[in-house]
Motif scaffolding. Structure first.
Motif, PDB file in Angstrom:
ATOM      1  N   ALA A 122      37.912  65.303   8.620  1.00 22.16           N
ATOM      2  CA  ALA A 122      37.966  66.248   7.686  1.00 22.16           C
ATOM      3  C   ALA A 122      36.555  67.254   7.212  1.00 22.16           C
ATOM      4  CB  ALA A 122      38.268  65.673   6.395  1.00 22.16           C
ATOM      5  N   THR A 138      39.266  59.165  11.510  1.00 17.03           N
ATOM      6  CA  THR A 138      39.935  60.155  10.585  1.00 17.03           C
ATOM      7  C   THR A 138      38.822  61.327  10.544  1.00 17.03           C
ATOM      8  OG1 THR A 138      41.423  59.008   9.585  1.00 17.03           O
ATOM      9  CG2 THR A 138      40.767  61.010   8.402  1.00 17.03           C
ATOM     10  N   ARG A 145      39.591  61.224   4.058  1.00 16.12           N
ATOM     11  CA  ARG A 145      40.551  61.857   3.391  1.00 16.12           C
ATOM     12  C   ARG A 145      40.182  61.981   1.897  1.00 16.12           C
ATOM     13  NH1 ARG A 145      45.492  62.953   5.890  1.00 16.12           N
ATOM     14  NH2 ARG A 145      45.633  61.919   7.947  1.00 16.12           N
ATOM     15  N   SER A 146      39.742  61.020   1.381  1.00 15.88           N
ATOM     16  CA  SER A 146      39.343  60.835  -0.243  1.00 15.88           C
ATOM     17  C   SER A 146      38.085  61.672  -0.333  1.00 15.88           C
ATOM     18  CB  SER A 146      38.921  59.373  -0.569  1.00 15.88           C
ATOM     19  OG  SER A 146      38.497  59.374  -1.581  1.00 15.88           O
ATOM     20  N   PRO A 193      42.182  66.789   6.439  1.00 15.36           N
ATOM     21  CA  PRO A 193      42.044  65.548   7.273  1.00 15.36           C
ATOM     22  C   PRO A 193      42.855  65.504   8.429  1.00 15.36           C
ATOM     23  CG  PRO A 193      41.801  65.549   4.778  1.00 15.36           C
ATOM     24  CD  PRO A 193      42.319  66.806   5.033  1.00 15.36           C
ATOM     25  N   GLU A 194      42.479  64.768   9.316  1.00 18.02           N
ATOM     26  CA  GLU A 194      43.578  64.513  10.477  1.00 18.02           C
ATOM     27  C   GLU A 194      42.982  63.339  11.094  1.00 18.02           C
ATOM     28  OE1 GLU A 194      45.472  66.826  14.391  1.00 18.02           O
ATOM     29  OE2 GLU A 194      43.460  67.616  13.577  1.00 18.02           O
ATOM     30  N   THR A 195      44.042  62.274  11.328  1.00 20.02           N
ATOM     31  CA  THR A 195      43.792  61.040  11.944  1.00 20.02           C
ATOM     32  C   THR A 195      44.135  60.988  13.323  1.00 20.02           C
ATOM     33  OG1 THR A 195      44.096  59.915   9.732  1.00 20.02           O
ATOM     34  CG2 THR A 195      44.281  58.718  11.536  1.00 20.02           C
ATOM     35  N   ASP A 208      36.495  56.639   3.364  1.00 19.10           N
ATOM     36  CA  ASP A 208      37.691  57.341   3.396  1.00 19.10           C
ATOM     37  C   ASP A 208      37.356  58.853   3.689  1.00 19.10           C
ATOM     38  OD1 ASP A 208      40.035  58.369   3.200  1.00 19.10           O
ATOM     39  OD2 ASP A 208      40.547  56.807   1.641  1.00 19.10           O
TER      40      ASP A 208
END
Length: 357
Positions: free
Chosen positions: A120, A118, A90-91, A107-109, A88
């Motif tokens: 980041a 994703t 973002r995490s 973060p960008e998906t 993940d």
């Protein structure tokens, strides 16, 4: 945070097409895609290369405001991004920033559901960033605005994956760099060593992810001794950076022979090195004469044998180069070969200090 593997490496270079052509023609990488103004990529042009599990994104700036322009202006061509595959992104971004990493890109998906990726990014060492990457599925699109051809995606099969990165850092920063990777990225130190060659010396520590797929050998010079090649790298590169990328191969003799035929130049080793090889290592499962002919180095640890060789630096500043490594059970990094490498680099510096003809 679980770093599963190296997702890709982004090289920032003066001329993406020229660099990608060299990696294709000399090292057997396949051109798997391109991005630029035509595909909607702003401020740069990129070429995507693949071989085995290795993915290289070679990027040159078309705008002075793109990060590649700043990087190349300061350091010359080199590794600008080591992208990490995580569950993940973002995490991972939130976790590392919370531990003190400096954010580079939030973060960008991208992409439709079921096929999303994703990205980041946070700072790593020097001007190298770490880009966290999570994908809905492996084998999906690499990235937005990179138009993939889908042809020859695996390359020639000379190399299977990235074994490690050798990172040079300024004197006095080795400990804090290792601590940073332990505390922020969850790596652990697996090895340390002090190397003394004549009047010069350097200290190194190895940090590795739990998966074993990200390994950094971090080196600093000992400034109480005479200046050497690590000092020269820091000065010419203008700070910390990747000195070399090690590509893992299952057949180093074939890989060296093929790449040498295509123009890759390797550091040479004195014949006396090979005269001592059998007494030092015993049987290694490969002909010493074959190693000598190709200048391949050999070492042994408690787990097995390792064969390795280093290219000459073709960098205008005499900095960045590559290593080819063949692990036959060995897990370490050829400690007994460091002296041979160090002396070979010193010979290259003495005869051709810029790395160019």
């Amino acid at each position: 945070m679980d770093i599963r593997s190296i997702d890709h490496i982004e090289l920032f270079v003066e001329n993406a097409e020229e660099t990608a052509t060299g990696l294709r023609d000399q090292y057997g990488f396949a051109v798997a895609g391109r991005g630029g103004a035509r595909t909607g990529l702003r401020g740069c042009e990129s070429v995507l290369l693949r071989q085995g599990d290795i993915i290289l994104l070679v990027t040159s700036a078309t705008s002075p405001y793109h990060r590649a322009a700043e990087y190349v202006g300061r350091h010359g061509d080199g590794v600008g991004v080591i992208a990490l595959c995580v569950e993940d992104a973002r995490s991972a971004f939130a976790e590392t920033v919370g531990r003190g990493a400096v954010p580079v890109a939030p973060p960008e998906t991208f992409g439709p559901g079921g096929d999303q990726v994703t990205f980041a990014s946070v700072t790593g060492f020097g001007d190298v960033e770490h880009r966290f990457v999570s994908r809905d599925r492996s084998g999906g699109p690499f990235a937005p605005l990179i138009e993939e051809t889908g042809l020859g995606r695996s390359g020639e099969g000379l190399f299977t994956q990235v074994d490690h990165f050798a990172v040079c850092v300024p004197a006095g920063t080795l400990g804090e760099t290792v601590h940073r990777y332990e505390e922020i990225f969850g790596l652990r130190q697996t090895f340390e060593e002090r190397i003394v060659v004549g009047s010069q010396a350097m200290d190194s520590k190895v940090v590795q992810s739990a998966s074993g797929r990200l390994t950094l050998t971090i080196i600093e010079p000992d400034v109480t001794r005479d200046p050497g090649q690590i000092d020269s790298f820091i000065e010419a590169h203008d700070g910390a950076g990747v000195q070399h990328i090690a590509f893992l191969t299952e057949d180093i003799l074939t890989a060296v022979a093929r790449t040498a035929e295509r123009g890759v130049r390797f550091l040479t080793t004195p014949p006396s090195y090979y005269g001592m090889l059998k007494p030092r290592l015993g049987p290694i499962g490969v002909s010493v004469e074959a190693l000598s002919e190709l200048n391949v180095l050999a070492d042994r640890d408690h787990s097995g044998v390792m064969l390795q060789i280093f290219t000459e630096s073709r960098h205008p500043r005499g900095t960045f180069f590559y290593e080819l490594i063949d692990r036959r059970g060995a897990r370490t990094f050829g400690s007994n070969n460091i002296h041979a490498l160090y002396e070979a680099v010193e010979r290259q510096r003495a005869t051709n200090p810029t790395g160019l003809d």
